[in-house]
Write a protein that holds these residues in place. Structure first.
Motif, PDB file in Angstrom:
ATOM      1  N   HIS A 253       0.810  -1.224   0.000  1.00  0.00           N
ATOM      2  CA  HIS A 253       0.000   0.000   0.000  1.00  0.00           C
ATOM      3  C   HIS A 253       0.848   1.281   0.000  1.00  0.00           C
ATOM      4  CE1 HIS A 253      -2.756  -3.102   1.162  1.00  0.00           C
ATOM      5  NE2 HIS A 253      -2.485  -3.051   2.446  1.00  0.00           N
ATOM      6  N   MET A 254       2.148   1.150  -0.314  1.00  0.00           N
ATOM      7  CA  MET A 254       3.048   2.317  -0.273  1.00  0.00           C
ATOM      8  C   MET A 254       3.016   3.000   1.094  1.00  0.00           C
ATOM      9  SD  MET A 254       2.550   4.139  -4.006  1.00  0.00           S
ATOM     10  CE  MET A 254       0.813   4.587  -3.735  1.00  0.00           C
ATOM     11  N   GLY A 255       2.657   2.229   2.153  1.00  0.00           N
ATOM     12  CA  GLY A 255       2.597   2.785   3.498  1.00  0.00           C
ATOM     13  C   GLY A 255       1.332   3.551   3.811  1.00  0.00           C
ATOM     14  N   LEU A 256       0.412   3.661   2.828  1.00  0.00           N
ATOM     15  CA  LEU A 256      -0.835   4.402   3.044  1.00  0.00           C
ATOM     16  C   LEU A 256      -1.870   3.509   3.724  1.00  0.00           C
ATOM     17  CD1 LEU A 256      -0.985   6.259  -0.392  1.00  0.00           C
ATOM     18  CD2 LEU A 256      -0.196   7.172   1.806  1.00  0.00           C
ATOM     19  N   SER A 257      -2.913   4.133   4.257  1.00  0.00           N
ATOM     20  CA  SER A 257      -3.920   3.375   5.002  1.00  0.00           C
ATOM     21  C   SER A 257      -5.166   4.217   5.188  1.00  0.00           C
ATOM     22  CB  SER A 257      -3.370   2.978   6.380  1.00  0.00           C
ATOM     23  OG  SER A 257      -3.148   4.137   7.175  1.00  0.00           O
ATOM     24  N   ALA A 258      -6.195   3.596   5.762  1.00  0.00           N
ATOM     25  CA  ALA A 258      -7.423   4.335   6.069  1.00  0.00           C
ATOM     26  C   ALA A 258      -7.180   5.382   7.148  1.00  0.00           C
ATOM     27  CB  ALA A 258      -8.516   3.359   6.520  1.00  0.00           C
ATOM     28  N   ASN A 281      16.419  -3.499  -3.790  1.00  0.00           N
ATOM     29  CA  ASN A 281      15.566  -4.689  -3.671  1.00  0.00           C
ATOM     30  C   ASN A 281      14.170  -4.377  -3.147  1.00  0.00           C
ATOM     31  OD1 ASN A 281      17.337  -6.798  -4.576  1.00  0.00           O
ATOM     32  ND2 ASN A 281      18.537  -6.447  -2.725  1.00  0.00           N
ATOM     33  N   LEU A 282      13.879  -3.104  -2.921  1.00  0.00           N
ATOM     34  CA  LEU A 282      12.551  -2.709  -2.437  1.00  0.00           C
ATOM     35  C   LEU A 282      11.589  -2.530  -3.600  1.00  0.00           C
ATOM     36  CD1 LEU A 282      10.628  -1.611  -0.188  1.00  0.00           C
ATOM     37  CD2 LEU A 282      11.595   0.660  -0.660  1.00  0.00           C
ATOM     38  N   MET A 283      10.352  -3.040  -3.418  1.00  0.00           N
ATOM     39  CA  MET A 283       9.272  -2.785  -4.362  1.00  0.00           C
ATOM     40  C   MET A 283       8.058  -2.280  -3.588  1.00  0.00           C
ATOM     41  SD  MET A 283       9.578  -5.833  -7.198  1.00  0.00           S
ATOM     42  CE  MET A 283       8.645  -4.895  -8.403  1.00  0.00           C
ATOM     43  N   LEU A 284       7.136  -1.641  -4.296  1.00  0.00           N
ATOM     44  CA  LEU A 284       5.922  -1.097  -3.696  1.00  0.00           C
ATOM     45  C   LEU A 284       4.705  -1.826  -4.237  1.00  0.00           C
ATOM     46  CD1 LEU A 284       6.645   2.746  -3.981  1.00  0.00           C
ATOM     47  CD2 LEU A 284       7.238   1.201  -2.086  1.00  0.00           C
ATOM     48  N   ASP A 285       3.791  -2.130  -3.356  1.00  0.00           N
ATOM     49  CA  ASP A 285       2.498  -2.733  -3.688  1.00  0.00           C
ATOM     50  C   ASP A 285       1.474  -1.599  -3.664  1.00  0.00           C
ATOM     51  OD1 ASP A 285      -0.099  -3.350  -2.533  1.00  0.00           O
ATOM     52  OD2 ASP A 285       0.554  -5.335  -1.948  1.00  0.00           O
ATOM     53  N   ILE A 286       0.702  -1.451  -4.763  1.00  0.00           N
ATOM     54  CA  ILE A 286      -0.309  -0.377  -4.837  1.00  0.00           C
ATOM     55  C   ILE A 286      -1.716  -0.953  -4.732  1.00  0.00           C
ATOM     56  CG2 ILE A 286       1.181   1.222  -6.084  1.00  0.00           C
ATOM     57  CD1 ILE A 286      -0.307   0.440  -8.666  1.00  0.00           C
ATOM     58  N   SER A 287      -1.853  -2.087  -4.027  1.00  0.00           N
ATOM     59  CA  SER A 287      -3.166  -2.710  -3.832  1.00  0.00           C
ATOM     60  C   SER A 287      -4.015  -1.899  -2.872  1.00  0.00           C
ATOM     61  CB  SER A 287      -2.987  -4.130  -3.285  1.00  0.00           C
ATOM     62  OG  SER A 287      -2.498  -4.085  -1.955  1.00  0.00           O
ATOM     63  N   TRP A 288      -5.321  -2.248  -2.858  1.00  0.00           N
ATOM     64  CA  TRP A 288      -6.296  -1.722  -1.887  1.00  0.00           C
ATOM     65  C   TRP A 288      -6.986  -0.486  -2.452  1.00  0.00           C
ATOM     66  CZ3 TRP A 288      -5.101   0.238   3.739  1.00  0.00           C
ATOM     67  CH2 TRP A 288      -6.218   0.052   4.557  1.00  0.00           C
ATOM     68  N   LEU A 317       4.024  -3.260  -7.921  1.00  0.00           N
ATOM     69  CA  LEU A 317       3.202  -4.465  -8.067  1.00  0.00           C
ATOM     70  C   LEU A 317       1.731  -4.115  -7.835  1.00  0.00           C
ATOM     71  CD1 LEU A 317       5.306  -7.063  -6.038  1.00  0.00           C
ATOM     72  CD2 LEU A 317       5.118  -6.911  -8.531  1.00  0.00           C
ATOM     73  N   PRO A 318       0.814  -4.672  -8.639  1.00  0.00           N
ATOM     74  CA  PRO A 318      -0.615  -4.408  -8.460  1.00  0.00           C
ATOM     75  C   PRO A 318      -1.287  -5.460  -7.588  1.00  0.00           C
ATOM     76  CG  PRO A 318      -0.286  -5.587 -10.505  1.00  0.00           C
ATOM     77  CD  PRO A 318       1.080  -5.460  -9.854  1.00  0.00           C
ATOM     78  N   GLY A 319      -2.529  -5.180  -7.196  1.00  0.00           N
ATOM     79  CA  GLY A 319      -3.306  -6.154  -6.431  1.00  0.00           C
ATOM     80  C   GLY A 319      -4.588  -5.540  -5.901  1.00  0.00           C
ATOM     81  N   THR A 320      -5.439  -6.377  -5.332  1.00  0.00           N
ATOM     82  CA  THR A 320      -6.740  -5.913  -4.828  1.00  0.00           C
ATOM     83  C   THR A 320      -6.782  -5.750  -3.312  1.00  0.00           C
ATOM     84  OG1 THR A 320      -7.513  -8.208  -4.689  1.00  0.00           O
ATOM     85  CG2 THR A 320      -8.065  -6.954  -6.699  1.00  0.00           C
ATOM     86  N   ASP A 321      -6.031  -6.574  -2.572  1.00  0.00           N
ATOM     87  CA  ASP A 321      -6.200  -6.703  -1.119  1.00  0.00           C
ATOM     88  C   ASP A 321      -7.597  -7.234  -0.793  1.00  0.00           C
ATOM     89  OD1 ASP A 321      -5.451  -6.715   1.525  1.00  0.00           O
ATOM     90  OD2 ASP A 321      -5.783  -4.586   1.855  1.00  0.00           O
ATOM     91  N   GLN A 335     -15.561  -5.876  -8.927  1.00  0.00           N
ATOM     92  CA  GLN A 335     -15.511  -4.439  -8.655  1.00  0.00           C
ATOM     93  C   GLN A 335     -14.169  -4.037  -8.059  1.00  0.00           C
ATOM     94  OE1 GLN A 335     -19.023  -4.239  -6.201  1.00  0.00           O
ATOM     95  NE2 GLN A 335     -20.315  -3.502  -7.879  1.00  0.00           N
ATOM     96  N   GLU A 336     -13.614  -4.878  -7.179  1.00  0.00           N
ATOM     97  CA  GLU A 336     -12.311  -4.573  -6.600  1.00  0.00           C
ATOM     98  C   GLU A 336     -11.224  -4.560  -7.675  1.00  0.00           C
ATOM     99  OE1 GLU A 336     -11.672  -3.830  -3.158  1.00  0.00           O
ATOM    100  OE2 GLU A 336     -13.832  -3.560  -3.401  1.00  0.00           O
ATOM    101  N   VAL A 337     -11.288  -5.515  -8.583  1.00  0.00           N
ATOM    102  CA  VAL A 337     -10.318  -5.546  -9.686  1.00  0.00           C
ATOM    103  C   VAL A 337     -10.446  -4.289 -10.537  1.00  0.00           C
ATOM    104  CG1 VAL A 337      -9.679  -6.730 -11.834  1.00  0.00           C
ATOM    105  CG2 VAL A 337     -10.128  -8.064  -9.762  1.00  0.00           C
ATOM    106  N   GLU A 338     -11.685  -3.923 -10.856  1.00  0.00           N
ATOM    107  CA  GLU A 338     -11.893  -2.760 -11.718  1.00  0.00           C
ATOM    108  C   GLU A 338     -11.370  -1.479 -11.074  1.00  0.00           C
ATOM    109  OE1 GLU A 338     -13.227   0.619 -13.608  1.00  0.00           O
ATOM    110  OE2 GLU A 338     -14.172   0.098 -11.694  1.00  0.00           O
ATOM    111  N   VAL A 339     -11.708  -1.254  -9.812  1.00  0.00           N
ATOM    112  CA  VAL A 339     -11.305  -0.014  -9.144  1.00  0.00           C
ATOM    113  C   VAL A 339      -9.789   0.051  -8.987  1.00  0.00           C
ATOM    114  CG1 VAL A 339     -11.388   1.272  -6.976  1.00  0.00           C
ATOM    115  CG2 VAL A 339     -13.489   0.337  -7.953  1.00  0.00           C
ATOM    116  N   THR A 340      -9.182  -1.036  -8.530  1.00  0.00           N
ATOM    117  CA  THR A 340      -7.739  -1.001  -8.292  1.00  0.00           C
ATOM    118  C   THR A 340      -6.937  -1.039  -9.592  1.00  0.00           C
ATOM    119  OG1 THR A 340      -7.808  -3.396  -7.893  1.00  0.00           O
ATOM    120  CG2 THR A 340      -7.826  -1.953  -5.963  1.00  0.00           C
TER     121      THR A 340
END
Length: 377
Positions: A253-258, A281-288, A317-321, A335-340
């Motif tokens: 989530h790139m460190g982001l949250s609700a 070696n660091l990567m970011l996940d942009i899921s959620w 890296l992509p994803g839905t969470d 819907q989660e796939v579409e939005v993310t």
């Protein structure tokens, strides 16, 4: 812009078809509308077919962050989830459990519905996922089993439990995560930020991850929206990156949250770039979808992140969470796939290939048999 609007219309048509049915398990949708033409053969080194962004879906082919087990209650059966993936052309999926589970006698399915109820780390969901994987081998999909059990505050137990899973299911687990360094959403359920003093004690299991070439996906909140606390917990992740530079680490989530909905995007992007530049070696996940709903939905903010992703396209890296509670169904996942996936509409062709079409995932996982197709010119 034509290619983007055409791709959007295609997936909107899919979702419209879904929504014409009742939101209950067992209803079917016209397979002509829901069956993606994508298959594994399109993502092999032998494939010569290019990917036409004007006619083919903009949704990602990799869901690198999917929880096959809920916090409590019943899960969607794995064979049913596999069908969801095939229908949407999501062909590569990380099989996460849930690192913290509600008590077995709890009536809750979700921790936020039960504040003050303890959630505790457990290895049981990893065993369940592995057992289901063996019982229902994926057909036309590539699923990656992940170890989601670790309690990072008690690292002495992690390597022995890794060995336990590997003894029961040799060579089946290829990923670790999502593990919680700090997750503020769980504070009311007994979770606390991992003490920074515990991080040096990770050495044994982090060495085992390096030996097995396994990435570890870490949930580490940057902070919250209180004044002066946007980056309250950043020192925790910085300590991990400092001590374990040779591990493949995915910051989810790139460190982001609700709890952090209003971070200055310019500063946030600068913080991410600094860490990416310092730690190869660091990567970011942009899921959620929390990220989309609070950041990407704003055109002026989205443009900043698109420029960032285009520039650092090999590190995302992509994803839905998605959390596979039995109370959800295909429409919810679609819907989660579409939005993310909406951010993919705005990426340049190189970033789209690396992120949405899975090239980053294949490289990270050493999946030499797979390759993202070139974009049609």
């Amino acid at each position: 812009m034509v290619k983007k609007l055409t791709g959007l219309a295609a997936l909107t048509l899919l979702l419209s078809a879904c929504s014409t049915t009742s939101n209950t398990v067992g209803n079917t949708v016209d397979p002509v509308l829901t069956q993606s033409p994508r298959d594994l053969a399109m993502f092999t080194a032998e494939n010569k077919q290019c990917y036409d962004r004007s006619t083919q879906p903009y949704s990602f082919v990799v869901d690198a962050h999917n929880h096959f087990r809920p916090f409590g209650g019943h899960a969607i059966p794995m064979h049913e989830l596999d069908d969801y993936f095939r229908r949407l052309g999501v062909l590569f999926v990380n099989v996460y459990g849930i690192g913290q589970t509600l008590p077995v006698d709890s009536s809750c399915d979700y921790y936020l519905d039960c504040p003050d109820t303890l959630v505790i780390p457990s290895i049981k969901n990893d065993f369940r996922n592995a057992s289901n994987y063996m019982e229902f081998p994926p057909d036309g999909l590539h699923l990656t089993l992940s170890m989601s059990f670790p309690n990072l505050a008690e690292p002495q137990w992690i390597k022995p439990q890794m060995q336990q899973l590997n003894q029961e299911y040799p060579d089946k687990f290829k990923w670790m995560g999502e593990v919680n360094l700090v997750k503020q959403a769980l504070f009311k359920n007994g979770h606390k930020a991992t003490p920074i003093e515990a991080i040096p004690q990770w050495a044994d299991f982090m060495a085992k991850l390096r030996e097995d070439k396994m990435p570890v996906a870490i949930h580490s909140d940057l902070g919250n929206d209180k004044e002066g606390e946007n980056y309250k917990y950043l020192p925790l992740m910085d300590k991990v990156l400092e001590l374990y530079p040779d591990n493949k680490i995915v910051w989810v989530h790139m460190g982001l949250s609700a709890e952090l909905k209003n971070a200055d995007p310019v500063k946030h992007i600068a913080v991410m770039k600094e860490r990416l530049d310092r730690h190869p070696n660091l990567m970011l996940d942009i899921s959620w979808r929390v990220i989309y709903d609070n950041y990407f939905i704003k055109p002026e903010v989205r443009a900043l992140y698109v420029d960032f992703f285009n520039e650092y396209s090999t590190r995302i890296l992509p994803g839905t969470d998605f959390v596979a509670s039995r109370k959800k169904d295909f429409l919810v996942y679609a819907q989660e796939v579409e939005v993310t996936s909406r951010i993919n509409l705005y990426l340049d062709d190189n970033a789209f290939r690396n992120i949405a079409l899975g090239e980053n995932y294949f490289r990270l996982m050493g999946l030499d048999q797979y390759r993202a197709p070139q974009i049609c010119r």
